[in-house]
Design an enzyme around this catalytic site. Structure first.
Site: not given
Length: 517
Positions: A165, A299-303
């Site tokens: 990482k 969470g409604v981001g990229n995923v």
């Protein structure tokens, strides 16, 4: 120091002008409150105390590696001795991590890091994360947990990759104008539609696209200097355009843009993988499929956003999704549109988002940052299953996995469910079959096939079956299966990354003055 070779002329002029106008380096030091050069590193101190400790030894680089012969941690210089003691006494996250490497950016003074867990199966692979950390300990723990998770994720997916990482600590808050000149150069890096300010705000230098270009050029050089023991990709706070900048300085990069031959943003296949994990969990517990189920998404981001579309295709009866970012919620609302037969509620405020934990539903899906499953939040959960995309969801894997088990909430460990990002880019150099946007490559789509032995669906069922058979927490079952797989050496290269790490130590990487040494 580790000078950046062949910095573009426009960037050189830009930085020279910025340094003349704002004396940025000194201002950053004064704002973060770095200690005197004779100070001792405090793990609970400001994140950038780690950078100061490295520089107090007259260096720009530092490392901590696990010495298998001595059965202990070795650090690069006396200033990192507190880090060595911390790692050797830690029983929560440190698991004989093979190495962690740090560099202070020559121009930005940003703290660049690369963390390596087990690399027996192959090079350490994982995305670069850019975020704010409050303490050195928080930064180190996040890097270790993420690297461990990436190794286990790849192992359960049957990939020949180890755990790695990249972590960049967000620099101290410096005004954007500190890095803006009177003239803007013509050659600007590509940025997301609407500008970075839309995502990052306007009060921080990291929202300036030209500063980001310098930041990720530095990271690319840092990555090259590590000789391939770590292969980078995209993660939270980093865009494909940023990864392209890293790629311009280092071949040890994946998730680059489609235009450059890469696989681009892996968020859509990741969302498909989360849905497949949900289906596996339901099947293993005799609860059928997703049709008619109630889902809550944090969470409604990229995923989270594309996951809503996949869930609608599966026939769920209701979706409640929340995010503290109003822009992300509005974008999700536009993409979803009107679906009369499904109860969809998208919420924005932090208060309502927190209340998601108490929403009565079949599946709760954390899709934002990690460490969200803790004593307080777990007590609120009113769902049968927890299956989400966020990394390191358990704040304390030992305590909070057991707490979920005690409450009879079935948790699918994040690295079991969210593997499609690494699947999408791990073998990028081997080419692509079919059109990327339609998920036509069999090397990728097989992981979404319910019959594939190493697919998300079957892996989820295997983990839950072991947990049920032995009456243990699901994260312990997943850890056992993954750690067994992690001991299988790469069939061609063996434990090569460990050899590279050993060579970096032997060649005194921390004192080298160029990326090629």
């Amino acid at each position: 120091a580790n000078p950046i070779p062949q910095l573009p002329p426009s960037a050189s002029m830009y930085l020279a002008r910025a340094n003349r106008s704002s004396n940025l380096g000194k201002r950053m030091i004064s704002r973060v409150g770095w200690r005197s050069m004779s100070s001792i590193l405090n793990l609970r101190g400001d994140t950038y105390d780690l950078a100061a400790a490295i520089q107090a030894d007259g260096l720009m680089r530092g490392y901590a590696v696990y010495d298998n012969k001595e059965q202990g941690v070795k650090v690069s210089s006396p200033g990192l001795e507190p880090l060595r003691k911390f790692l050797e006494n830690d029983t929560v996250d440190f698991d004989k991590h093979e190495g962690m490497f740090f560099e202070v950016g020559l121009h930005t003074r940003a703290l660049h890091g690369a963390f390596l867990a087990s690399t027996v199966r192959g090079q350490g692979c994982g995305g670069i994360r850019l975020r704010k950390y409050n303490t050195v300990e928080e930064y180190i723990r996040d890097g270790m947990r993420l690297a461990t998770g990436m190794g286990r994720k790849s192992a359960l997916a049957g990939l020949w990759a180890g755990g790695g990482k990249g972590v960049i600590a967000e620099p101290p808050r410096v005004q954007v104008n500190d890095f803006r000149g009177t003239e803007r150069e013509e050659a600007m890096p590509s940025i997301p539609e609407g500008g970075l300010e839309k995502y990052l705000g306007t009060d921080n230098v990291i929202s300036d696209p030209f500063y980001r270009q310098i930041l990720f050029q530095e990271y690319g050089d840092f990555l090259t200097s590590l000789r391939g023991c770590y292969v980078a990709a995209e993660d939270a706070g980093v865009f494909v355009s940023d990864v392209d900048v890293v790629f311009s300085r280092s071949r040890y990069t994946t998730c680059i843009s489609v235009e450059k031959g890469g696989s681009g943003n892996p968020s859509v296949p990741t969302a498909a993988g989360i849905v497949s994990a949900m289906e596996g969990a339901l099947a293993e517990t005799g609860m059928g499929d997703l049709k008619g189920k109630k889902i809550a998404i944090q969470g409604v981001g990229n995923v989270g956003r594309p996951m809503i579309r996949y869930l609608l295709e599966k026939g769920v009866s209701s979706i409640v999704a929340g995010d503290v970012d109003a822009v992300a919620v509005e974008r999700a609302r536009k993409e979803v549109g009107e679906v009369s037969e499904v109860d969809i509620r998208l919420i924005t405020s932090s208060k309502e988002s927190e209340d998601l934990w108490a929403t009565e539903c079949d599946i709760l899906s954390p899709c934002a940052y990690g460490a969200v499953l803790n004593e307080e939040s777990i007590q609120k959960i009113n769902a049968k299953f927890v299956v989400g995309a966020a990394n390191n969801q358990l704040k304390d894997p030992h305590t909070h996995g057991e707490l979920l088990h005690d409450r009879k909430i079935i948790y699918v460990p994040d690295y079991v469910a969210n593997r499609m990002g690494i699947v999408n880019c791990a073998n990028e150099a081997y080419g692509r079959v079919g059109r990327l946007e339609h998920l036509e490559d069999p090397a990728i789509t097989r992981h979404l096939d319910h019959e594939y032995e190493f697919g998300v669906y079957q892996t989820t069922r295997r983990v839950l079956r072991l947990a049920f058979d032995e009456n243990i927490a699901t994260n312990k079952a997943a850890d056992r299966l993954a750690d067994e797989a992690l001991q299988q050496p790469h069939p061609i290269w063996g434990h090569r990354s460990q050899q590279i790490i050993d060579s970096l130590v032997e060649d005194q990487w921390h004192t080298c003055k160029s990326v090629a040494e």
